[in-house]
Design a protein around this motif. Sequence first.
Motif, PDB file in Angstrom:
ATOM      1  N   SER A   3       5.499   5.795  -4.166  1.00  0.00           N
ATOM      2  CA  SER A   3       5.370   5.358  -5.560  1.00  0.00           C
ATOM      3  C   SER A   3       6.672   5.658  -6.301  1.00  0.00           C
ATOM      4  CB  SER A   3       4.195   6.080  -6.243  1.00  0.00           C
ATOM      5  OG  SER A   3       4.383   7.489  -6.179  1.00  0.00           O
ATOM      6  N   THR A  56       3.738   1.597  -1.404  1.00  0.00           N
ATOM      7  CA  THR A  56       4.335   1.813  -2.721  1.00  0.00           C
ATOM      8  C   THR A  56       3.376   2.542  -3.654  1.00  0.00           C
ATOM      9  OG1 THR A  56       3.587  -0.343  -3.539  1.00  0.00           O
ATOM     10  CG2 THR A  56       5.747  -0.249  -2.473  1.00  0.00           C
ATOM     11  N   VAL A  57       2.101   2.510  -3.315  1.00  0.00           N
ATOM     12  CA  VAL A  57       1.099   3.204  -4.131  1.00  0.00           C
ATOM     13  C   VAL A  57       0.840   4.602  -3.592  1.00  0.00           C
ATOM     14  CG1 VAL A  57      -1.282   3.151  -4.949  1.00  0.00           C
ATOM     15  CG2 VAL A  57       0.026   1.028  -4.786  1.00  0.00           C
ATOM     16  N   ALA A  87       0.828  -1.206   0.000  1.00  0.00           N
ATOM     17  CA  ALA A  87       0.000   0.000   0.000  1.00  0.00           C
ATOM     18  C   ALA A  87       0.862   1.255   0.000  1.00  0.00           C
ATOM     19  CB  ALA A  87      -0.937  -0.004   1.208  1.00  0.00           C
TER      20      ALA A  87
END
Length: 734
Positions: free
Chosen positions: A186, A181-182, A179
Motif C-alpha cells: 500500500s 497494492t492493498v 491485491a
Amino acid sequence: MASKMASGDFDERFLTCPVCMLHFRDPRVLPCLHTFCRECLQEWATKQQPLECPTCRTQVSLPDQGVDGLRTNFYVNNLLDFAAVKKGTGPGVACQVCEGKEEGARSWCVQCAVLLCESCTNTHRRFPAMKGHQIVTQENLEASEGVPSSFQRKAFCPKHEDQVLTFYCEPCQTLVCVACTVVNHSRGDKHNPVEVGSVAERKKRDLQKLIANVEPREKDVRDTLKQVEREISELPTSADAAIEQATAYFDQLIALLQDRKEEVVTEIVSRRQEVGKCLETQKEAIELELAGLTSASEFCKQALEHGSDVHVIEVEGQARQRVEELMTTPSDLTARPSQVMFSEGTAVAEFRDDVARAGCVQVKVKVDTSKCSVEIKPTIVEFSNVSLLSTVDKNGQLCSVRKDDFTATLTDPSGQAVPTQLQEKGRGLWEIFYTPEVTGNHRLEVNVNGGSVAGSPFDVRVQSKDTPVLTIGRWGRGEGELSCPTDVAVDMDGNIAVAERGNGRVQIFDAKTGQSLRSFPVDGESPWGIDMDSGGQFIVSFDYNLFSTGNQAIRVYSREGKLTKTLKPDCLRDPFGVAVLQDGRMVVADRTEHSCLLLQPDGSLIRDIGKGHLQDPWFIAVDESRDLLFVTDYSAHKVFVFDLEGKLKFSFGKPGQDEGELCKPTGITVDPAGNIVVVNCGNGRLQVFGPDGTYLRTVATVEGRNPRGIALTPDNHIAVACRWGHCVELYRYK
C-alpha cells in the motif's frame, strides 16, 4: 526482433536451448542475458562451481533461490506459444474443447493455451472468471507478418494466482497485482506502486540508451572480427608467399653452391692438365738424361773389363768428353707440383656420414627378366602411389641394375601416359612412383635391358580416395573377426591393436596384410579407448556401463596381454578416449566430468583439463613436441586444443556437412608435421587441418560405418575403427 520473423518461419536459434538442443522448457535468463532451460541450468549448476554460462563462460552468481530465482524469458515463451498456435491453426486441427464437433474459425486463448472454435470462443467469453483472458483470432494470426504485439502471455502474481501483475513498486523493485497494492504494498513511505505502463515507457527509454551505448562498441567488435577473419583467410596466401620467397632464397644459395662447385671442378681439371704437361716434360728430359748416363756408364765399364791398354788409351778421351757434356747440361731434378688437392673452405664434418652414403660400388650382374617381379600395391587416385620392382639374376638372387637400364610406363584407361619416377630402394629393389588423376584400370609396362619383366604389362586398378586400401575384419567372434570396434592404436612393431567392445578383447592385426596375429581378453565388458605406452604396454579405458556398474577403469596389459595394473581413481566417471605420454602419464576424456583428466602413472589426478569448455569429450591426441592436447567434442562439433597445464590455446570447427565443418567428431590424431586428422561420426568425413586448425583437405569419406577412434600407421595410412561395420578400414594419407 519478433517483427522481423515471418509467420510460420521461425529461426530455431531463438527457440532452441544451446545445452539440450531442444525447444526451451521454462526458459530462464542468466545475468549475462543468455537463455537456457531451467532444468538444463539446474543440471549444469550441480556439475560446476562456480557456475559459468555455457555460451559465453561468464561466471554467474545465482540468487538465493538458485536457478528458480532467475527471471523467466517471456519473449521466448511468446515465440514458443506463437509457434505452437501457428502449427495448431493449420488445416485438419480440431477445436481442443469440443474436439471438432463445431465448425468455424479458430482462436487461441493465451491464458488457457487452448485452440477454440467460434462457438467455444463465445462460450469461453461468457464465463466471468475468463472475461480477462486474451483471445487471438485466426484472422489476426494469418494477417500477421510476425508475432502480433498483442500476443503475449499475461504475467500473474505469484501470491494471488488469479491476479495480473499491473503495478510496479519502485522502492521494492517488484511487480505486484492490485491485491498486493492493498495488502503488502500500500502506498506510503516504504511502498509506491505505479502502473506498469508508465514504468515500462521509462524502462524502454533506458533500454534505448543501453542500445545506443552498445551499438558503437558492437560495430567496432564486428569490424574487428571481420578484420581478423580476413587476416585468417589471407594467412595461407601470405604463408605461401613466404614459402615462395624462402624457396627462392635457398634455391639461390643452392645455385651459388652449384656454380662454385663447377668452378672448383673446372679449376681442378685445368690444374691437372697444367701439372700433367709439366710432369710429362720433366719425365721426357729425365728419361733422355738417364739414357745418356746409362750409355756412358756401360761404355766405360765395357772398356775397363774387356779393352786392352791400347784400347783404353784410345777411348778414354772420347768417354771423358761425353761425360763432361752430360754433366754440364743436367736435367732439373727439383720437386715439381705433382698433385692437385682440394681443401674445405667451410667445415662440413657433420655431413661426412651422408656424403659417405652418397655412393656405393656395385658389380653388375646380368638380369633374368623372366624371374624379375613387380608388386602392385593398392592405388588411390590423386595420391602418390608406388609399385615395387625386384631385379634378380638367373639364380633368383637380387642384383643391381643401372637406372638407365629399365623403363616403367603407366597409361590410363584412355591411353594417356601418366608420369612415373624411379627410385632405388636397395640392392635389386626399385620403387616406381606415379600419381594417377583418374580412376579405372591402368596398364604398367616395365622393361629391363630392353626385355619385358615377367607379367608385364600389369593391371593397376586405380580406386577413388573413399575406397579403403585395406579392410580388416568382419562381424564375428572368431580369430580375425570383430564386434563393435571402438578404438585403434599402433604398437611398437607397426601392427594395429583394436579394442573390441562387443567381444571384450584386444586383437592385434598385421597392418600390411590385415591378418590377425593374436588377441587377449580384457577384464571388463566395455573397452572403449586404447593406446600404447613407451614400453609397448596396452592402456585400455572402460567406460560407464549400465549392465556393469563400477566397471569404469583404466587397465594396463603387457605386450603378451597379461593384466599388470588396474586404475580406478575417484575422479573417473565415464572414461572414453585415452592417450599416454612418454613419461607414463595418461590423459583420459571423461564425458560425465566434461573434461580431460591428466593422471600420474599410478592413476592419481594431476589436474582437470577443459572443464567449463568441453561438453562431450570423446577422443584425445597429444603432440608432446608442442606440449598440446587435442580433444574432439562430440556435441559441440568442435576440436579444443589445450596445453598440458590446462590452458585453452584455441579451438576450431563449426557444425555442418561441408568440407572443413564438423559433425559429431570422434577419432583424432596428429601427424609428424603437426597436422590434425579428425573423423566425423555424423557424416564419415575424414579431414585434415593444419597445426592452427585451418582446413587443408579431405582424405576420404567413411560411408555408413559409424567411425570412432583413428590412428596413423608408420606407412602413412589412417586406420579407422568402424563400429557399425565391425571392421577397421585403412585409407591412404600421403
